[in-house]
Scaffold this active site. Sequence first.
Site, short mmCIF file in Angstrom:
data_model
loop_
_atom_site.label_atom_id
_atom_site.label_comp_id
_atom_site.label_asym_id
_atom_site.label_seq_id
_atom_site.Cartn_x
_atom_site.Cartn_y
_atom_site.Cartn_z
N GLU A 120 -5.30 -6.43 10.48
CA GLU A 120 -5.95 -5.41 11.30
C GLU A 120 -6.43 -4.25 10.43
O GLU A 120 -7.53 -3.72 10.63
CB GLU A 120 -5.01 -4.87 12.38
CG GLU A 120 -5.70 -3.83 13.27
CD GLU A 120 -4.78 -3.18 14.28
OE1 GLU A 120 -5.05 -2.02 14.66
OE2 GLU A 120 -3.79 -3.82 14.70
N SER A 162 4.60 -10.39 12.31
CA SER A 162 4.14 -9.63 13.48
C SER A 162 4.51 -8.17 13.32
O SER A 162 5.69 -7.81 13.34
CB SER A 162 4.76 -10.20 14.76
OG SER A 162 4.59 -9.31 15.84
#
Length: 314
Positions: free
Chosen positions: A126, A225
Site C-alpha cells: 500500500e 497483514s
Amino acid sequence: MKIVLANPRGFCAGVDRAISIVERALELYEAPIYVRHEVVHNRFVVEGLKQRGAIFVEELHEVPDDNIVIFSAHGVSQAVRKEAKERALTVFDATCPLVTKVHMEVARASKKNIEVVLIGHAGHPEVEGTMGQYASDSAGMYLVETPDDVIKLNVKDPSNLHYVSQTTLSVDETADVIDELRRVFPEIQGPRKDDICYATQNRQDAVRDMASQVDVMIVVGSKNSSNSNRLRELSEKLGTTSYLIDCPEDLKEEWLTEQTKVGVTAGASAPEELVNQIIEQVKAFGGTAVEELTGREENMFFEVPKELQIKTVS
C-alpha cells in the site's frame, strides 16, 4: 475456559470487494486470471483463489500478453498502471476505495507542487502504491514511520506541506506521528477525514475494549497483514499476552494452559470460516462456552466494477 469473540472482526468491505472481483473474473473469463500481488494479505484466501485458477505474481512482466490482470486491494503506483496500459492488458482494479481516496489526496498535492509526508511502513505494497502517486519534479514525497523519523525530515518548503497515512496503521501510533509533524511543521495540512480506515479503527477499538477481559488474545491473520499485526501489538500494549496465527495448526495448547478466558479476533483480511476453525481448535484444547461481544455495526459496501456485474461476456 471461556471463548470471547471480538466484534467487529474479520472481513471489511474493501476485502469483500477485492475477493469478489477475483471470483467474478474467474466466473466470467477462462482461467488463468492473473493477480498482481496477493489480492488481500491472507494465506487461506489466496490459496483458495489459486485452486480456482488465479495466478498471483509480484510484477507485471510476469503476466503474459493479451491476459487479464487484477490489481490487489493495496493499490498500485501510476507507473504500474502506465505499464499495464502500454501492454494493453485487461485490468480490473481491486484497490480498496479508501486507499484510492489517499491516492487522490497525493495526486492533488502533486499537481499543486505541495510536498507530501506519508505515514506508513516501508516495503508495504500500500505504501509503495501511494508513494507512486506523486509525480511532481519540483517538490517531493517523504515516508515516515515514527516520531523520530519526523525530526530527521528535511523538506524543501515547510509552509507548503501535507500529510497522509497508510490506511491500516495503529490509530494510537499514527496520532503520535501526526502530533510530532504538527510540532515540527506547524503549517502542515492533513486530510479532512482521518486516513485510517473505518474497519481498522473499529477492530482496534474492539480489541481495546476486550483486552482487559481476557487472559490471552488470539488474533487470526497472516504475518504479512498490517492490520492484523497492529491488533496483536495493541493487545500486547494493553497488557494481554497475544498471538497472531494463520490457521488452526498454528495454535499451541500451552498458550491456553491455566487460562480462564481466551479472546479471539481477526484482521480485516481473515474470513469468518477461518475464525470458526480456530474456535473449534480452542474448544479441542478445553474451550467451552462462546461469548460474542457487542460492537459497532458495520454496513459499508463497495460494488465491484460494472464490467464484472454483467451476467455473460459479450
